[in-house]
Motif scaffolding. Structure first.
Motif, PDB file in Angstrom:
ATOM      1  N   ASP A 113       0.711  -1.272  -0.072  1.00 35.47           N
ATOM      2  CA  ASP A 113      -0.006  -0.114  -0.055  1.00 35.47           C
ATOM      3  C   ASP A 113       0.803   1.354   0.114  1.00 35.47           C
ATOM      4  N   ILE A 114       0.217   2.313  -0.247  1.00 37.62           N
ATOM      5  CA  ILE A 114       1.054   3.705  -0.256  1.00 37.62           C
ATOM      6  C   ILE A 114       0.770   4.379   0.938  1.00 37.62           C
ATOM      7  N   LEU A 149      -1.449  16.350  -1.418  1.00 39.87           N
ATOM      8  CA  LEU A 149      -2.076  16.097  -2.853  1.00 39.87           C
ATOM      9  C   LEU A 149      -3.295  16.332  -2.871  1.00 39.87           C
ATOM     10  N   PHE A 150      -4.098  16.187  -1.876  1.00 38.64           N
ATOM     11  CA  PHE A 150      -5.549  16.322  -2.077  1.00 38.64           C
ATOM     12  C   PHE A 150      -5.918  17.518  -2.176  1.00 38.64           C
ATOM     13  N   ALA A 159      -1.168   7.593 -11.043  1.00 39.40           N
ATOM     14  CA  ALA A 159      -0.633   8.460  -9.747  1.00 39.40           C
ATOM     15  C   ALA A 159       0.320   7.856  -8.888  1.00 39.40           C
ATOM     16  N   GLN A 160       0.169   6.428  -8.812  1.00 41.62           N
ATOM     17  CA  GLN A 160       1.428   5.792  -8.113  1.00 41.62           C
ATOM     18  C   GLN A 160       2.545   5.877  -8.903  1.00 41.62           C
ATOM     19  N   LYS A 163     -10.015  -2.181  -1.997  1.00 44.04           N
ATOM     20  CA  LYS A 163      -9.056  -2.814  -1.228  1.00 44.04           C
ATOM     21  C   LYS A 163      -9.461  -3.417   0.018  1.00 44.04           C
ATOM     22  N   GLY A 223      -5.208   5.046  -5.216  1.00 40.67           N
ATOM     23  CA  GLY A 223      -4.743   5.865  -6.045  1.00 40.67           C
ATOM     24  C   GLY A 223      -4.519   5.150  -7.568  1.00 40.67           C
ATOM     25  N   GLN A 235      -7.494  12.720 -10.354  1.00 43.72           N
ATOM     26  CA  GLN A 235      -6.466  13.426  -9.327  1.00 43.72           C
ATOM     27  C   GLN A 235      -5.222  13.023 -10.151  1.00 43.72           C
TER      28      GLN A 235
END
Ligand SMILES: CSCCC(=O)C(=O)COP(=O)(O)O
Ligand SMILES: [Mg+2]
Length: 229
Positions: A8-9, A23-24, A131-132, A159, A127, A86
């Motif tokens: 996961d990030i 980011l958001f 984006a990753q 997830k 994401g 995004q």
């Protein structure tokens, strides 16, 4: 024996505050103008069509969809269309040097060591894959995308759903008990465990006393070569 690690990030490789405080807001501030400027061409046109399908509103206008997207952002909804949008907006921020992808310092050395041990590395995040790749391509430590053999996003499923981990295992081509999933979120790890995966929970901040997964606070506390994790 662990043959592949899927990470996961947010809250695992990278600080949740980078995602929520950098980011958001960057995407939120630019979302309306980005959509309005691109409404007649891809990728925006295709993303809006995907969103219309996602919310079962085939006639929704771009302005109505902008309102939906801003609402989704407010509730942190893991909408595939929102995540795709995004990713496109963040590209400018990374390329212009407005920010770099946050990585906890323990992450790159551990990833390099696991890779050197012959363990394949993958990413699974809500994401988008684009984006990753941006986060790891423009990370605090430069471009580390070469460490990864593949990326998964919500196109394989959400997830917290077990089927998503079955889908990933099938795509990687390994039995689930040879796969290790790293995440900070207990419910994601529960779903992976249900699919037969091995799991470790990253505790980067607050403790989680309800978890039944092995917990570590840093990547260098993880030793995948040991048969008993
Ligand atoms: C690719 S970094 C941005 C991650 C993101 O947009 C997100 O919503 C994180 O969600 P996750 O389910 O991976 O915690
Ligand atoms: Mg997370």
């Amino acid at each position: 024996m662990i043959r592949a690690i899927v990470t996961d990030i947010e809250g695992t490789t990278s600080d949740i505050r980078f995602v929520h405080n950098v980011l958001f807001p960057y995407a939120r501030e630019r979302l309306a103008s980005f959509v309005q400027a691109g409404v007649d061409s891809d990728p925006v046109r295709a993303i809006l069509d995907d969103l219309r399908a996602e919310i079962s509103q085939p006639q929704a206008t771009p302005d109505a969809l902008i309102a939906v997207l801003l609402g989704f952002m407010e509730e942190d909804r893991k909408s595939t269309a929102l995540k795709a949008l995004q990713g496109h907006i963040w590209r400018d921020g990374y390329v212009n040097g407005d920010f770099t992808g946050h990585l906890y310092p323990d992450v790159p050395p551990a990833l390099r060591q696991w890779k050197a041990q012959g363990i394949d590395l993958y990413v699974y995040s809500s994401g988008s894959v684009a984006a990753q790749k941006l986060l790891f391509g423009y990370s605090d430590e430069g471009d580390i995308t070469g460490l990864f053999s593949g990326y998964f996003d919500t196109h394989v499923g959400a997830k917290r759903e077990t089927q998503s981990y079955r889908n990933i295992a099938e795509q990687i081509g390994l039995p689930p008990d040879q796969l290790l999933f790293l995440s900070d979120i207990r419910q994601e790890l529960d779903a992976a465990r249900e699919a037969g995966w091995q799991t470790i929970q990253l505790i980067r901040g607050e403790a989680d006393h309800e978890s039944r997964h092995r917990q570590v606070s840093r990547f260098d506390d993880i030793h995948p070569e040991q048969t008993s994790l």
